[in-house]
Design an enzyme around this catalytic site. Structure first.
Site, PDB file in Angstrom:
ATOM      1  N   LYS A  79     -54.978 161.106  42.101  1.00  0.00           N
ATOM      2  CA  LYS A  79     -53.831 161.411  41.433  1.00  0.00           C
ATOM      3  C   LYS A  79     -53.082 160.039  41.246  1.00  0.00           C
ATOM      4  O   LYS A  79     -52.965 159.136  42.065  1.00  0.00           O
ATOM      5  CB  LYS A  79     -53.147 162.339  42.438  1.00  0.00           C
ATOM      6  CG  LYS A  79     -51.894 162.805  41.712  1.00  0.00           C
ATOM      7  CD  LYS A  79     -51.090 164.066  42.751  1.00  0.00           C
ATOM      8  CE  LYS A  79     -49.804 164.417  42.395  1.00  0.00           C
ATOM      9  NZ  LYS A  79     -49.390 165.566  42.878  1.00  0.00           N
ATOM     10  N   SER A 154     -46.928 168.944  40.567  1.00  0.00           N
ATOM     11  CA  SER A 154     -47.283 167.401  39.877  1.00  0.00           C
ATOM     12  C   SER A 154     -48.889 167.044  39.923  1.00  0.00           C
ATOM     13  O   SER A 154     -49.091 165.982  39.320  1.00  0.00           O
ATOM     14  CB  SER A 154     -46.573 166.255  40.831  1.00  0.00           C
ATOM     15  OG  SER A 154     -46.936 166.507  42.048  1.00  0.00           O
ATOM     16  N   SER A 178     -46.690 171.403  44.475  1.00  0.00           N
ATOM     17  CA  SER A 178     -47.293 170.305  43.417  1.00  0.00           C
ATOM     18  C   SER A 178     -48.617 170.471  43.505  1.00  0.00           C
ATOM     19  O   SER A 178     -49.314 170.091  42.415  1.00  0.00           O
ATOM     20  CB  SER A 178     -46.907 168.874  44.005  1.00  0.00           C
ATOM     21  OG  SER A 178     -45.714 168.426  43.463  1.00  0.00           O
TER      22      SER A 178
END
Length: 472
Positions: A79, A154, A178
């Site tokens: 990520k 996210s 997220s």
């Protein structure tokens, strides 16, 4: 072996260990799939040079089986909120658009040490703010089940890459849903561990801010447990750590008869788009060997929200205030980041204290609920995946949203207390869009939550329903 990209991480590892698959062949198949699928989704960014990746995979094949780590030979994209040595790591921000770290952050270092081959990054919103993965550096990520819609955030790039079979495993992070929201919207699993279970680099304050955590994402519970074991090794430099546990072996024990408390829309406190509540509640009725009870709101939603937004803005200001303090870099921040930072900077110490008192009161109430229930359940989101051209939903079911994250209020009860929470897929709505449910356990009960998830996965295997042909 036919195209191995549809297999899970454990299956891939076993195939490599017995010689049915090589890391080189897996890398070749992975690169081919990314080339075919990623242009329509934009889930994986900063992809490394294929020649270098092929060389790393060939070197992995020369490692004796006895010396291989638990993630040996698995291609993984990290990520883009994690610094990775030699890979462009931007946090989705133009401030860091050209940043290439010289060393790995802890999470990336642990993946490497376990044998993973780090191929690039997964997309995320700027500094992880917002549950929709778009930013001015890498653009927007689409949903594999409906590419014109969001994959969430996210950890949207991670979830989309998993669903589209570009990766077998992915790391995510979660402050305000997220990894839960993208997992539910992309028909995969995401696990938010108990706060402190997965350590981070001991930089700056390590005592006060207990809202965000890293966690695993996958298409099966076994693969979640595999990655969690790699990440959840305590670091003595951090004050809230927990002992390592054999999460994978724990799945062999039955979950037992489960008592699930359904909190729904918290007594109509949270607006929900049509079909979400019924899909999630009906799915729980199919949960194997479980009783489900509807639970009235156990705490005032407005007090939870006020506590959460105070503690969140305070944490964001502590982390990003250095960028705001410089006028040139401040001009490159998105409006939502500036709003959060300035709000956090405005709070007095006593305002933060009062917010934490509310959190403490909610913790005591939640502890009472877990005397009655093994799990509490909520939808992962209040809306279906929305058009990816939006920045965020301005209204939900006719109710105006007064902040950029109000439409994700449903994740706050677990986030505020750092509770272990599994985002589990529960099927598709009338437009073919995925949705998921949060299965929330008491603090420290990570293994028990995963065992419940294993029972659900064996009964349903929703991630086995692949995205439409030609889409992913």
């Amino acid at each position: 072996m036919d195209d191995p990209t549809g297999l899970g991480a454990l299956a891939l590892r076993r195939a490599m260990d017995v010689g049915r698959l090589t890391a080189a062949a897996l890398m070749e198949a992975t690169l081919a799939r990314i080339a075919r699928v990623n242009p329509g989704l934009n889930a994986i960014v900063a992809l490394r040079d294929p020649a270098a990746l092929r060389a790393e995979a060939a070197a992995a094949d020369r490692v004796p089986v006895a010396a291989r780590g638990p993630l040996h030979g698995l291609p993984m994209a990290v990520k883009d909120l994690v610094g990775v040595a030699g890979i462009r790591s931007t946090w989705g921000s133009p401030i860091l658009a050209d940043n290439v770290p010289a060393q790995d952050d802890m999470l990336a270092a642990r993946l490497r040490a376990a044998g993973a081959i780090l191929i690039g990054k997964t997309n995320t919103p700027e500094f992880g703010l917002g549950s929709h993965s778009y930013n001015p550096v890498h653009g927007v990520t689409g949903n594999p089940y409906a590419p014109e819609r969001t994959a969430g955030g996210s950890s949207g790039g991670a979830a989309a890459a998993l669903a589209a079979r570009m990766l077998a495993l992915a790391d995510g992070s979660d402050m305000m849903g997220s990894l839960r929201n993208p997992a539910g919207w992309c028909n995969v699993y995401g696990f938010r561990p108990t706060y402190g279970r997965v350590p981070v680099d001991p930089v700056g304050d390590t005592f006060l801010h207990q809202l965000a955590t890293d966690g695993p994402m996958a298409r099966s519970i076994e693969d979640l447990a595999l990655l969690l074991e790699v990440l959840a090794v305590p670091d003595p430099r951090l004050p809230h750590g927990r002992p390592s546990e054999p999460f994978l072996a724990a799945l062999d024990r039955p979950a037992g008869r489960l008592r699930i408390g359904w909190l729904g829309d918290w007594g109509a406190a949270w607006p929900m788009e049509n079909g979400i509540l019924s899909l999630c509640r009906n799915a729980l009725d199919d949960f194997p060997d479980a009783t489900v009870e509807d639970v009235p709101p156990p705490f005032a939603a407005a007090r939870l929200w006020d506590s959460w937004t105070t503690l969140r803005s305070w944490a964001v200001a502590a982390r990003l205030g250095v960028f705001h303090a410089d006028a040139g870099r401040r001009a490159l921040l998105k409006p939502e980041a500036i709003w959060e930072i300035e709000r956090g900077l405005s709070f007095s110490a006593m305002q933060v204290h009062r917010a934490s008192v509310v959190r403490s009161e909610w913790n005591a109430v939640a502890a009472g609920l877990f005397q009655r229930f093994d799990l509490l359940a909520l939808p992962v989101a209040q809306v279906w995946p929305f058009p990816k051209g939006w920045d965020w939903p301005k209204s939900v079911a006719g109710r105006a949203m007064d902040t950029y994250h109000r439409w994700m209020e449903v994740v706050v009860p677990a986030s505020l207390l750092g509770l272990p929470t599994l985002a589990a897929p529960v099927g598709f709505g009338p437009q073919g869009l995925p949705m998921g449910v949060q299965l929330i356990g008491p603090r420290g009960a990570d293994a028990a939550v995963l065992r419940a998830g294993q029972a659900w996965h064996r009964a349903t295997d929703w991630p086995g329903r692949v995205p439409p042909a030609g889409v992913a």
